[in-house]
Design a protein around this motif. Sequence first.
Motif, mmCIF file in Angstrom:
data_model
loop_
_atom_site.group_PDB
_atom_site.id
_atom_site.type_symbol
_atom_site.label_atom_id
_atom_site.label_comp_id
_atom_site.label_asym_id
_atom_site.label_seq_id
_atom_site.Cartn_x
_atom_site.Cartn_y
_atom_site.Cartn_z
ATOM 1 N N ILE A 152 50.470 35.114 53.154
ATOM 2 C CA ILE A 152 51.048 34.184 52.284
ATOM 3 C C ILE A 152 50.479 33.017 52.407
ATOM 4 O O ILE A 152 50.399 32.511 53.757
ATOM 5 N N LEU B 236 60.223 27.838 52.116
ATOM 6 C CA LEU B 236 61.416 28.263 52.747
ATOM 7 C C LEU B 236 62.038 27.187 53.392
ATOM 8 O O LEU B 236 63.249 27.392 53.867
ATOM 9 N N PHE C 132 67.379 32.968 45.890
ATOM 10 C CA PHE C 132 66.888 34.482 45.260
ATOM 11 C C PHE C 132 65.552 33.760 44.572
ATOM 12 O O PHE C 132 64.855 34.554 44.918
ATOM 13 N N LEU D 33 63.035 33.510 47.415
ATOM 14 C CA LEU D 33 62.583 35.008 47.786
ATOM 15 C C LEU D 33 61.748 35.667 47.033
ATOM 16 O O LEU D 33 60.676 36.455 47.326
ATOM 17 N N THR D 34 62.061 35.594 45.621
ATOM 18 C CA THR D 34 61.100 36.094 44.562
ATOM 19 C C THR D 34 59.890 35.589 44.478
ATOM 20 O O THR D 34 58.952 36.456 44.376
ATOM 21 N N MET E 188 58.355 34.406 47.223
ATOM 22 C CA MET E 188 57.842 35.095 48.505
ATOM 23 C C MET E 188 57.245 36.583 48.257
ATOM 24 O O MET E 188 56.104 36.837 48.419
ATOM 25 N N ALA E 189 58.097 37.292 47.751
ATOM 26 C CA ALA E 189 57.872 38.811 47.336
ATOM 27 C C ALA E 189 56.772 38.767 46.494
ATOM 28 O O ALA E 189 55.831 39.692 46.674
ATOM 29 N N GLN F 252 53.663 38.139 48.177
ATOM 30 C CA GLN F 252 53.467 38.882 49.400
ATOM 31 C C GLN F 252 52.696 40.097 48.785
ATOM 32 O O GLN F 252 51.785 40.822 49.208
ATOM 33 N N MET G 47 56.441 45.403 52.602
ATOM 34 C CA MET G 47 57.232 43.800 52.950
ATOM 35 C C MET G 47 58.202 43.918 53.515
ATOM 36 O O MET G 47 58.414 42.600 54.469
ATOM 37 N N PHE G 48 58.928 44.858 54.130
ATOM 38 C CA PHE G 48 59.747 44.894 55.093
ATOM 39 C C PHE G 48 58.923 44.779 56.576
ATOM 40 O O PHE G 48 59.415 44.073 57.430
ATOM 41 N N ARG H 269 56.115 43.381 56.979
ATOM 42 C CA ARG H 269 55.438 41.950 57.085
ATOM 43 C C ARG H 269 56.689 41.037 57.227
ATOM 44 O O ARG H 269 56.483 40.241 58.137
ATOM 45 N N VAL I 20 57.624 38.253 60.612
ATOM 46 C CA VAL I 20 57.954 36.996 60.693
ATOM 47 C C VAL I 20 59.087 36.731 61.651
ATOM 48 O O VAL I 20 58.909 35.875 62.423
ATOM 49 N N ARG J 58 57.870 37.263 65.367
ATOM 50 C CA ARG J 58 56.933 36.585 65.752
ATOM 51 C C ARG J 58 57.253 35.170 66.181
ATOM 52 O O ARG J 58 56.956 34.023 66.637
ATOM 53 N N TYR K 290 64.753 45.116 61.605
ATOM 54 C CA TYR K 290 64.100 43.861 61.954
ATOM 55 C C TYR K 290 64.256 43.470 63.310
ATOM 56 O O TYR K 290 63.278 43.345 64.155
ATOM 57 N N HIS L 33 66.911 49.339 49.167
ATOM 58 C CA HIS L 33 66.332 48.358 48.362
ATOM 59 C C HIS L 33 66.478 48.468 46.691
ATOM 60 O O HIS L 33 66.776 47.666 46.007
ATOM 61 N N TRP M 181 71.327 43.259 41.620
ATOM 62 C CA TRP M 181 70.745 41.887 41.400
ATOM 63 C C TRP M 181 70.509 41.935 39.744
ATOM 64 O O TRP M 181 70.904 41.055 39.090
#
Length: 229
Positions: free
Chosen positions: A22, A30, A41, A44-45, A47-48, A51, A85-86, A88, A92, A95, A126, A204, A211
């Motif tokens: 990304i 963020l 939301f 995050l949209t 980001m997704a 991604q 994506m989970f 990836r 985050v 790390r 996570y 999901h 949503w």
Amino acid sequence: EITKEQQALMKIILDAYNRHQIPQDVAKKLLQDQYSAEENFLLLTEMATSQVQVLVEFTKNIPGFLSLDHEDQIALLKGSAVEAMFLRSAQVFSRKMPKGHTEVLEARIRKSGISEEFMTPMFNFYKSIGELHMVQEEQALLTAITILTPDRPHVKDQHAVERLQESMLDVLRKLCALQHPQEPQYFARLLGRLTELRTLNHYHTEMLTSWRMNDHKFTPLLCEIWDVQ
Ligand SMILES: CC(C)c1onc(-c2c(Cl)cccc2Cl)c1COc1ccc(-c2ccc3c(C(=O)O)csc3c2)cc1
């Protein structure tokens, strides 16, 4: 006893994984200071969506992927996007991003209209990824292995996908033996995470439904990859 061609495959996958990330200006969003559920939301949209674009580029670099049947290529991407994506986003968290992305990403996920019942399995995942302390090569291979899962919906030539996945699994198995000689069951633990990932798919799907019931909008790319709207 990793062979020369397996080393070459490992290098291609790792380079692709590191090359496609990304963009920093998107990730930095963020850190901006609006924290309403709507603002979270939307972020995050974004980001997704970013991604998914990164994921498509990474996948195109997996040796053999572009030689698969074209419709199967789409089926594999659609079927693995959420799991990838989970994985990836889990990197985050594990790390410990220097710029404090970890805390803000968690805060935004926790306040984005996702119901409590999905938070526990999501953050347990996570945590379980973080505890593995995977090296970059393992993260890259695990992502490629997830994408090359033969039994996704609508995949026609499952054997062709199986052959690609098996060569990745063989490299990962050898890499784990080299990286974690004191932990012979480490490879099995990694594969156990892939099983846990598939359970998150079901959560999901329900997250998407709730949503949408609250009239949240997604981007055209996400609508296409998740068959919504
Ligand atoms: C449509 C939207 C509301 C949504 O629906 N389900 C999920 C969703 C959620 Cl909430 C959790 C897990 C999976 C999904 Cl699809 C999401 C949000 O998905 C995300 C995807 C990817 C990142 C993500 C990746 C990498 C990085 C990096 C980096 O690499 O340097 C730095 S910051 C960052 C951020 C965050 C969120």
